[in-house]
Design a protein around this motif. Structure first.
Motif, short mmCIF file in Angstrom:
data_model
loop_
_atom_site.label_atom_id
_atom_site.label_comp_id
_atom_site.label_asym_id
_atom_site.label_seq_id
_atom_site.Cartn_x
_atom_site.Cartn_y
_atom_site.Cartn_z
N TYR A 22 -34.60 23.20 -0.67
CA TYR A 22 -33.43 22.38 -0.32
C TYR A 22 -32.47 22.28 -1.50
O TYR A 22 -31.25 22.37 -1.34
CB TYR A 22 -33.87 20.98 0.11
CG TYR A 22 -32.75 19.97 0.04
CD1 TYR A 22 -31.70 19.99 0.97
CD2 TYR A 22 -32.70 19.02 -0.98
CE1 TYR A 22 -30.66 19.09 0.89
CE2 TYR A 22 -31.65 18.12 -1.06
CZ TYR A 22 -30.64 18.16 -0.13
OH TYR A 22 -29.59 17.28 -0.22
N PHE A 23 -33.03 22.09 -2.70
CA PHE A 23 -32.20 22.00 -3.91
C PHE A 23 -31.38 23.28 -4.09
O PHE A 23 -30.19 23.21 -4.46
CB PHE A 23 -33.08 21.77 -5.13
CG PHE A 23 -32.35 21.92 -6.44
CD1 PHE A 23 -31.49 20.92 -6.89
CD2 PHE A 23 -32.52 23.06 -7.22
CE1 PHE A 23 -30.80 21.06 -8.09
CE2 PHE A 23 -31.84 23.20 -8.42
CZ PHE A 23 -30.98 22.20 -8.86
N THR A 25 -30.37 25.27 -1.74
CA THR A 25 -29.30 25.24 -0.74
C THR A 25 -28.13 24.39 -1.23
O THR A 25 -26.97 24.79 -1.12
CB THR A 25 -29.83 24.66 0.60
OG1 THR A 25 -30.89 25.47 1.08
CG2 THR A 25 -28.72 24.61 1.65
N ALA A 26 -28.46 23.21 -1.77
CA ALA A 26 -27.42 22.32 -2.29
C ALA A 26 -26.69 22.95 -3.47
O ALA A 26 -25.47 22.81 -3.61
CB ALA A 26 -28.04 20.98 -2.70
N ALA A 29 -24.35 25.45 -2.07
CA ALA A 29 -23.22 24.76 -1.42
C ALA A 29 -22.23 24.25 -2.45
O ALA A 29 -21.03 24.14 -2.19
CB ALA A 29 -23.74 23.62 -0.56
N GLY A 30 -22.72 23.95 -3.66
CA GLY A 30 -21.85 23.45 -4.72
C GLY A 30 -20.83 24.46 -5.21
O GLY A 30 -19.86 24.09 -5.89
N ASN A 169 -31.74 30.88 -0.30
CA ASN A 169 -31.00 29.69 0.13
C ASN A 169 -29.76 29.45 -0.72
O ASN A 169 -28.82 28.79 -0.26
CB ASN A 169 -31.90 28.45 0.08
CG ASN A 169 -32.72 28.27 1.34
OD1 ASN A 169 -32.62 29.06 2.27
ND2 ASN A 169 -33.54 27.24 1.37
N GLY A 173 -26.40 28.67 1.09
CA GLY A 173 -25.67 27.41 0.95
C GLY A 173 -24.18 27.64 0.76
O GLY A 173 -23.34 26.95 1.35
N SER A 177 -20.89 26.31 3.03
CA SER A 177 -19.87 25.38 2.51
C SER A 177 -18.50 26.03 2.35
O SER A 177 -17.48 25.41 2.67
CB SER A 177 -20.33 24.80 1.18
OG SER A 177 -20.48 25.81 0.20
N PHE A 191 -19.20 20.48 0.89
CA PHE A 191 -20.46 20.46 0.15
C PHE A 191 -21.50 19.60 0.86
O PHE A 191 -22.66 19.99 1.00
CB PHE A 191 -20.25 19.92 -1.27
CG PHE A 191 -21.53 19.59 -1.98
CD1 PHE A 191 -22.33 20.60 -2.48
CD2 PHE A 191 -21.93 18.27 -2.13
CE1 PHE A 191 -23.54 20.30 -3.12
CE2 PHE A 191 -23.12 17.96 -2.78
CZ PHE A 191 -23.92 18.98 -3.27
N GLN A 195 -24.99 21.25 2.13
CA GLN A 195 -26.33 20.89 1.66
C GLN A 195 -27.15 20.23 2.75
O GLN A 195 -28.38 20.33 2.76
CB GLN A 195 -26.23 19.98 0.43
CG GLN A 195 -25.50 18.66 0.63
CD GLN A 195 -26.36 17.55 1.21
OE1 GLN A 195 -27.56 17.52 0.94
NE2 GLN A 195 -25.76 16.68 2.00
#
Length: 272
Positions: A22-23, A25-26, A29-30, A169, A173, A177, A191, A195
């Motif tokens: 998940y991190f 992915t975030a 997305a950033g 991921n 991500g 985004s 974002f 995420q």
């Protein structure tokens, strides 16, 4: 790190592994804070890379262990794995036709039950649907480690699954985004939505780990199930999406698939 993971319960291991995915992915997305658009050939490369990782993980991390486990249980291995694999595809098909979502292609094709949800939400749901089998694969892999003859090697194999899916991921991500930014959303909202598509992975991971540790006879079925679900996503969504471009640029997706497959294979063989 391995010793720390070995001290945790399987569901906690799965939670830690999927928290990492998940991190990633975030983190991907950033990238929307640095880029406003993404070239089609780069997107194709990202989608191809994700496909290659998922294809390799489906065999090296899921189907091969499922066959081995079924044989250890005295079952007909090919039958058990075929049933699990087929059910994984059927599950994603039903989810695909039920969960309202919208594809990222130029047609913005809608699928699922009729809804009045905003287009941006439907686009996020599309990627969220992909992340269910990814989280499940990580969770089942850690759950399988608890019943292995060599728990350390099995946990290392599960770590390789989490690493491979986490790596893919990151571009995934960004692939969520940045297009949302092009849809007109602010960078912050793009974002947040990007995420959010990965939040389902820890949920699916914990469910997978708990299920296979509580009902161990389901382990080979669950491993094959996750593989079938991932292959469904690759064939139904990722590869067709990566091919929606000029024929002269489709090779980016092909190279992405090969690169993703190699990286996931190396991770699994080296760590597993």
């Amino acid at each position: 790190m391995t010793e720390w993971l070995l001290s945790l319960a399987p569901w906690q291991q799965a939670l830690a592994g999927t928290a990492f995915t998940y991190f990633m992915t975030a983190l991907g997305a950033g990238l929307v804070f640095f880029f406003k658009e993404i070239k089609k050939e780069v997107l194709n490369l990202m989608l191809g890379f994700a496909s290659g990782v998922m294809i390799a993980a489906s065999f090296w991390s899921l189907l091969d262990p499922a066959i081995t486990k079924a044989e250890e249980n005295g079952d007909i291995a090919w039958l058990v794995v075929s049933i699990g694999f087929g059910l994984g595809g059927v599950f994603l098909y039903i989810a695909d036709k039920t969960l309202p979502h919208m594809h990222f292609g130029p047609q913005h094709e809608k699928e699922g039950l009729p809804t009045h949800l905003k287009r941006t939400i439907l686009l996020v749901f599309s990627i969220t649907l992909h992340n269910i089998p990814e989280g499940l694969a990580v969770g089942v892999a850690f759950g399988a480690a608890s019943t292995a003859d060599n728990p350390t090697a099995a946990v290392l194999a599960a770590i390789s699954v989490a690493l491979g899916i986490g790596i893919q991921n990151f571009p995934e991500g960004a692939a969520v985004s940045i297009p949302l930014r092009q849809e007109g959303l602010s960078r912050t909202k793009a974002f947040i939505y990007g995420q959010a598509s990965g939040i389902v992975e820890p949920i699916a991971g914990v469910i997978g780990a708990v299920l296979v540790t509580r009902v161990t006879i389901l382990l080979p079925y669950a491993l094959a199930f996750a593989a079938g679900a991932m292959i469904y996503v690759v064939v139904e969504e990722l590869i067709p999406e990566a091919q929606q471009t000029l024929s002269s640029k489709r090779h980016f997706a092909v190279f992405g698939v090969m690169l993703g497959f190699i990286i996931m294979m190396v991770l699994d063989v080296a760590l597993g």
